[in-house]
Design a protein around this motif. Sequence first.
Motif, mmCIF file in Angstrom:
data_model
loop_
_atom_site.group_PDB
_atom_site.id
_atom_site.type_symbol
_atom_site.label_atom_id
_atom_site.label_comp_id
_atom_site.label_asym_id
_atom_site.label_seq_id
_atom_site.Cartn_x
_atom_site.Cartn_y
_atom_site.Cartn_z
ATOM 1 N N ASP A 217 3.990 3.052 17.869
ATOM 2 C CA ASP A 217 5.422 2.740 17.952
ATOM 3 C C ASP A 217 5.821 1.685 16.929
ATOM 4 O O ASP A 217 6.882 1.794 16.295
ATOM 5 N N ARG A 218 4.994 0.688 16.745
ATOM 6 C CA ARG A 218 5.341 -0.405 15.841
ATOM 7 C C ARG A 218 5.366 0.060 14.385
ATOM 8 O O ARG A 218 6.234 -0.354 13.613
ATOM 9 N N VAL A 219 4.425 0.914 14.009
ATOM 10 C CA VAL A 219 4.412 1.431 12.636
ATOM 11 C C VAL A 219 5.647 2.291 12.375
ATOM 12 O O VAL A 219 6.240 2.242 11.294
ATOM 13 N N PHE B 231 7.922 0.699 9.497
ATOM 14 C CA PHE B 231 7.817 1.377 8.209
ATOM 15 C C PHE B 231 8.419 2.783 8.206
ATOM 16 O O PHE B 231 8.436 3.435 7.167
ATOM 17 N N GLY B 232 8.884 3.261 9.346
ATOM 18 C CA GLY B 232 9.445 4.605 9.410
ATOM 19 C C GLY B 232 8.408 5.696 9.241
ATOM 20 O O GLY B 232 8.745 6.807 8.823
ATOM 21 N N CYS C 284 0.828 -1.206 0.000
ATOM 22 C CA CYS C 284 0.000 0.000 0.000
ATOM 23 C C CYS C 284 0.863 1.257 0.000
ATOM 24 O O CYS C 284 0.563 2.234 -0.700
ATOM 25 N N ILE C 285 1.946 1.231 0.771
ATOM 26 C CA ILE C 285 2.864 2.372 0.797
ATOM 27 C C ILE C 285 3.536 2.539 -0.561
ATOM 28 O O ILE C 285 3.678 3.656 -1.082
ATOM 29 N N GLU C 286 3.944 1.419 -1.157
ATOM 30 C CA GLU C 286 4.597 1.460 -2.465
ATOM 31 C C GLU C 286 3.670 2.005 -3.543
ATOM 32 O O GLU C 286 4.106 2.713 -4.456
ATOM 33 N N GLU C 287 2.384 1.703 -3.444
ATOM 34 C CA GLU C 287 1.408 2.169 -4.429
ATOM 35 C C GLU C 287 0.957 3.610 -4.182
ATOM 36 O O GLU C 287 0.124 4.132 -4.918
ATOM 37 N N GLY C 288 1.479 4.252 -3.148
ATOM 38 C CA GLY C 288 1.157 5.645 -2.882
ATOM 39 C C GLY C 288 -0.176 5.877 -2.197
ATOM 40 O O GLY C 288 -0.725 6.979 -2.261
ATOM 41 N N LEU C 289 -0.696 4.861 -1.492
ATOM 42 C CA LEU C 289 -1.981 5.015 -0.806
ATOM 43 C C LEU C 289 -1.839 5.553 0.607
ATOM 44 O O LEU C 289 -2.846 5.870 1.244
ATOM 45 N N VAL C 290 -0.603 5.644 1.101
ATOM 46 C CA VAL C 290 -0.361 6.102 2.473
ATOM 47 C C VAL C 290 0.349 7.440 2.430
ATOM 48 O O VAL C 290 1.465 7.541 1.917
ATOM 49 N N GLY C 291 -0.320 8.469 2.965
ATOM 50 C CA GLY C 291 0.283 9.794 2.999
ATOM 51 C C GLY C 291 1.235 9.978 4.157
ATOM 52 O O GLY C 291 2.279 10.613 4.047
#
Length: 463
Positions: free
Chosen positions: A257-259, A263-264, A131-138
């Motif tokens: 904290d885990r995210v 994933f930084g 999802c991050i790679e596809e640009g769905l997470v801002g």
Amino acid sequence: MMGRQTAPAKLFYDFDLESHIPADHLLRKVDRFLDLGDIRARLRPFYSHLGRPSIDPELVVRMLLIGYLTGIRSERRLCEEVHVNLAHRWFCRLGLDGRVPDHSTFSKYRHGKFRDSDLLRLVFEGVVARCIEEGLVGGAGFAVDASLILADVAKMNSSAQAEWDIDAIDTQKAPRAVREYLETLDDAAFGAATPVLPKFVSHADPASQWTAAQKRPAVFTYSDNYLIDTDNAVILDVEATRSIRQAEVGAARTMVDRVEQRFGLKPTWLTADTAYGSAETLDWVVRAKKIVPFIPVFDKSTRTDGTWSRSDFIWEPENDRYLCPEGHELLQYRRNYSDPSRGQPKEGRKKYRAQKSVCQACPSKLRCCPNADARFVTREEHEDVRDLARECVASEVYKKIAGPRRRKVEMLFAHLKRILGLGRLRLRGPCGAKDEFTLAAIAQNLRKLAKLRPQMTMMEVTV
């Protein structure tokens, strides 16, 4: 002339399973984003190098995902559907003559290798990474919330807490859910969340929480906790806990904290409902994490008898005092102590008092302190971050952006229960709840990817 359908008698058939799955089928759209290439490396230490080959773990994961993607709650029915459905066979890489595993296989894998290796968490994080790679997470704004999911127990099969004797439980003969309950007594998400014991305990699943939080007859439940990115409502983390506020708030900290570690991702602001607005939580959000809190303050200082509440008094931090609506000052202490330790507040709470002579002569005494000689106002620990949260919630950013986006996590829970059919758990125990919530979150993220990143047709590619 009326025609008649007859089955052609052929010895050989030329059948291409790939061509019989529509391009817009849900499983075809989901399959583009599902990468299970890492699961064998994760599971390899849990297999022996001797013996017959086992059932492919990727097949088991794909079949489980079909159940959660399509709302099939029964694993027996899931095996039947995979056996007769061409799209399911294609998704599971079974072909036309591949053998479908028995339904008991799911239980063996779930209680064995999958939990020992935390495989479902690996699959979930892989989907989030996609999802991050596809640009769905801002990554700018996060929302957190919890929803009650009914446990798979009967209310009649329970006992009052006073009759529940933990020491009398035989761990060798106890069911798996009871053993898991004993293992989570020191877990902050379950037994150690609060010293307050529930009124009733279920015999079949003692880790489930007896609660009437939904303002309905009390039931046994678990809490499904989601942390989402508010741009496209992608679920960044999921956690199973007891259905009490302390456990849910603790899960929110764990997920944030885990995210960040995995994933930084660290949000600029976080939005939640009042349950997350305690002083300790807001202090952690603001001071420890440096996040703007769009969270309504959990506050019980408002009076209901018509007299002035604490919010009617003006705080002056530079003078360390409150001013009442009549302009009189309330001070913490009115003398200098030779011993600096004297006069200091206990447990972080400070009390500011007005002078008795001033209150007795005040024309607004009946509206301020009708039953006391003088008025006092307490200032809780971390009240400065609580004031900051009040300002954030009163801002236009909260009204136009953060507030409306917080409802996205509530819509995910509605989708979870109404579309995916997860209004009641099928598995028991903390591990069972964790597995079901994780699989459901994977399914919801995959459906999100399929919806927001559809595959282009050949005509679109040519144009």
